[in-house]
Design an enzyme around this catalytic site. Sequence first.
Site, PDB file in Angstrom:
ATOM      1  N   GLU A   5      -6.600   3.769  -5.874  1.00  0.00           N
ATOM      2  CA  GLU A   5      -7.836   3.942  -5.094  1.00  0.00           C
ATOM      3  C   GLU A   5      -8.416   5.290  -5.520  1.00  0.00           C
ATOM      4  O   GLU A   5      -8.282   6.289  -4.820  1.00  0.00           O
ATOM      5  CB  GLU A   5      -7.539   3.953  -3.581  1.00  0.00           C
ATOM      6  CG  GLU A   5      -8.807   3.949  -2.763  1.00  0.00           C
ATOM      7  CD  GLU A   5      -8.694   4.651  -1.415  1.00  0.00           C
ATOM      8  OE1 GLU A   5      -9.512   4.370  -0.540  1.00  0.00           O
ATOM      9  OE2 GLU A   5      -7.793   5.495  -1.227  1.00  0.00           O
TER      10      GLU A   5
ATOM     11  N   ASP B 190      -2.956   4.626  -2.485  1.00  0.00           N
ATOM     12  CA  ASP B 190      -3.949   5.219  -1.594  1.00  0.00           C
ATOM     13  C   ASP B 190      -4.338   6.617  -2.089  1.00  0.00           C
ATOM     14  O   ASP B 190      -3.466   7.437  -2.402  1.00  0.00           O
ATOM     15  CB  ASP B 190      -3.315   5.315  -0.191  1.00  0.00           C
ATOM     16  CG  ASP B 190      -4.290   5.707   0.885  1.00  0.00           C
ATOM     17  OD1 ASP B 190      -5.191   4.912   1.178  1.00  0.00           O
ATOM     18  OD2 ASP B 190      -4.146   6.822   1.447  1.00  0.00           O
TER      19      ASP B 190
ATOM     20  N   HIS C 195     -11.474  -2.431   3.772  1.00  0.00           N
ATOM     21  CA  HIS C 195     -11.345  -2.051   5.181  1.00  0.00           C
ATOM     22  C   HIS C 195     -12.017  -0.712   5.510  1.00  0.00           C
ATOM     23  O   HIS C 195     -11.950  -0.257   6.646  1.00  0.00           O
ATOM     24  CB  HIS C 195      -9.855  -1.985   5.547  1.00  0.00           C
ATOM     25  CG  HIS C 195      -9.136  -0.934   4.758  1.00  0.00           C
ATOM     26  ND1 HIS C 195      -8.929  -1.036   3.401  1.00  0.00           N
ATOM     27  CD2 HIS C 195      -8.609   0.255   5.123  1.00  0.00           C
ATOM     28  CE1 HIS C 195      -8.296   0.040   2.973  1.00  0.00           C
ATOM     29  NE2 HIS C 195      -8.091   0.842   3.993  1.00  0.00           N
ATOM     30  N   ASP C 196     -12.624  -0.069   4.508  1.00  0.00           N
ATOM     31  CA  ASP C 196     -13.248   1.239   4.751  1.00  0.00           C
ATOM     32  C   ASP C 196     -14.765   1.201   4.735  1.00  0.00           C
ATOM     33  O   ASP C 196     -15.407   2.207   5.033  1.00  0.00           O
ATOM     34  CB  ASP C 196     -12.798   2.238   3.666  1.00  0.00           C
ATOM     35  CG  ASP C 196     -11.347   2.643   3.819  1.00  0.00           C
ATOM     36  OD1 ASP C 196     -10.851   2.671   4.966  1.00  0.00           O
ATOM     37  OD2 ASP C 196     -10.703   2.923   2.796  1.00  0.00           O
TER      38      ASP C 196
ATOM     39  N   ASP D 225       0.859  -1.181   0.000  1.00  0.00           N
ATOM     40  CA  ASP D 225       0.000   0.000   0.000  1.00  0.00           C
ATOM     41  C   ASP D 225       0.896   1.232   0.000  1.00  0.00           C
ATOM     42  O   ASP D 225       1.663   1.452   0.951  1.00  0.00           O
ATOM     43  CB  ASP D 225      -0.858  -0.030   1.281  1.00  0.00           C
ATOM     44  CG  ASP D 225      -2.232   0.544   1.068  1.00  0.00           C
ATOM     45  OD1 ASP D 225      -2.319   1.556   0.364  1.00  0.00           O
ATOM     46  OD2 ASP D 225      -3.203  -0.016   1.607  1.00  0.00           O
TER      47      ASP D 225
HETATM   48  C1  NOJ Z   1      -7.912   5.461   2.106  1.00  0.00           C
HETATM   49  C2  NOJ Z   1      -7.693   4.277   2.989  1.00  0.00           C
HETATM   50  O1  NOJ Z   1      -8.303   3.165   2.413  1.00  0.00           O
HETATM   51  C3  NOJ Z   1      -8.260   4.628   4.337  1.00  0.00           C
HETATM   52  O2  NOJ Z   1      -8.297   3.534   5.206  1.00  0.00           O
HETATM   53  C4  NOJ Z   1      -7.433   5.748   4.915  1.00  0.00           C
HETATM   54  O3  NOJ Z   1      -8.016   6.175   6.121  1.00  0.00           O
HETATM   55  C5  NOJ Z   1      -7.356   6.930   3.959  1.00  0.00           C
HETATM   56  N1  NOJ Z   1      -7.133   6.545   2.610  1.00  0.00           N
HETATM   57  C6  NOJ Z   1      -6.240   7.832   4.346  1.00  0.00           C
HETATM   58  O4  NOJ Z   1      -5.005   7.251   4.036  1.00  0.00           O
END
Ligand code: NOJ
Length: 568
Positions: free
Chosen positions: A297, A216, A358-359, A113
């Site tokens: 992402e 990210d 995970h979000d 990541d």
């Molecule tokens: C996206 C990530 O998936 C998330 O978990 C994170 O909090 C934010 N970017 C900040 O890096």
Amino acid sequence: MSKKAKEQLLQGEDWWKKAVFYQIYPRSFMDSNGDGIGDLPGIIDQLDYLNDGTPDSLGIDAIWFSPFFPSPQHDFGYDIADYCDIDPRFGTLEDFDRLVEECHKRGIRVMLDLVVNHTSDQHPWFKESRSSRDNPKRDWYIWRDGRGPNNKPPNNWRNHFFGPAWTFDEATGQYYLHSFLKEQPDLNWYNPEVRKAIHEVIRFWLDRGVDGFRLDVAHAYCKDQQLRSNPPFFRRGKNPNRMAFTDQDLTYVIFNLLGLPDLQHKKYNLHHPETHQVLKEFRRIFDAYPGTTSIGEIAGDDPAVVASYYGNNDELHMNFYFDFVYCRFNADSFRRCVERWEHFLPKEAWPAYTLSNHDVTRAISRFDQGHRGDERARLLALFLLTLRGTPFIYYGEEIGMKDPRLPKHMLKDPVGRKWYPFYRGRDGARTPMQWNSGPHAGFTWGEPWLPVGPEIEKRNVATQRQDPNSLLSLYRKLIWTRKKLPALLEGSYRTVNWEVPPDCYFYVRESREQKLLVLLNFSDDQRYCELQEPGLAGEILISTNPRRREGEKISSIILAPYEGCLIK
Ligand code: NOJ
């Protein structure tokens, strides 16, 4: 890498087009030392589960690891204090090298990541930058004077966690920008030294043998240089490409009615054209290491904008398409998402799909309404693994792990702690992997950092491994079968143009040598249909319905509620 290991890896520079990816959230996968936090040695111990070369294992081809670099863990690793080391909670660089070796031995590629929109405020770069206005690293971050006599923040930007994007630093009397927590200051991507430093980070890991990166929030790197204030949300204009009013939009409006001032269209701090230049520079580095891949992402409500990050095959290799996260559970909603993405992708671009990460709340819990999650999860598994593109499975999705509803005192995610009870944050999707039905689901012998999810007696690896009708067995079958079907690996996609029963979604995957038909019944009723697709043998390869006779030849079918079938 040994010769044998090399032979095991999917061959060719575009191996990632044929691969099934698996996302591991290292904190929650397997704890080897009893501190309640997952770690690299724990992951190594479980690699055979992921792929031991036989259909007894899950059979995935690559892992994307959420961050395990040194970090104060304000955002659980997405706040990095040293890009070139391993956080001692997770292990050491030697553990990392062993992890790469053990993965490669099993034919599993390793994807890290890359979190470089921001660092941690504990990163030495930021500590320097913060130390004085004339420090040489001052310009590595985004510092500005306040506005007006009341020293207001430089503009109206909000961070992506529903708070202010600027924090005033008393010591030097200026504000710094952070698109996320205040402990995550944004790097200044217009500074060439920053770019160079990150290029070195990328090379550091590529030299250590990694096979690629997940980028990210790559759409946030570059911001408007004049730092203009964002217009209001409802002035984002008409856009026929956008999904109709989504659940996310609804959340947005509710938040604002509750007085959380986030109602803005992020025109000036997302999707800046300069970001494409940054990605092109990354791509040149990746290309110098043949076989390296990347996935962005890149979130956005306009698929045309999101698709533009493939560039002219000179930016990202893959890009996540997040629309499934906002889908309603019906055939049209999913079909429209796929068709929209297929329509907007540039010619050479390769899609990547995911249902959970995970979000967000896990798909099985999002679609559980009235306890229908289990059947729906089976249908979605078949859907995800038969689409044109690279599927990403989130750890535990293959055993139907569900999000628990955690009370406030158990929440760890700062976003959930701040906005509870309106939003409980992301902890629900980050609970420990459920290996067996023993204490803490076999994840740790200590106290796990988050409690395990609900119903571990049936939602665990050991139990489901023995059961040929379990969700895990369905995933294994789908993944291993997929490897042998050229139409799924490289075939075209087409929504069928013959009559489809209500709330069903049918599509054809076709390569030079093979044609496959996918039937998905999203309704909770039976659906009858005659297969009108020419050139099919009509043999059922896989069904999500345990009572269906696989191998049977058919010319019509009564699909059970939520049944999905793959037909040759
Ligand atoms: C996206 C990530 O998936 C998330 O978990 C994170 O909090 C934010 N970017 C900040 O890096």
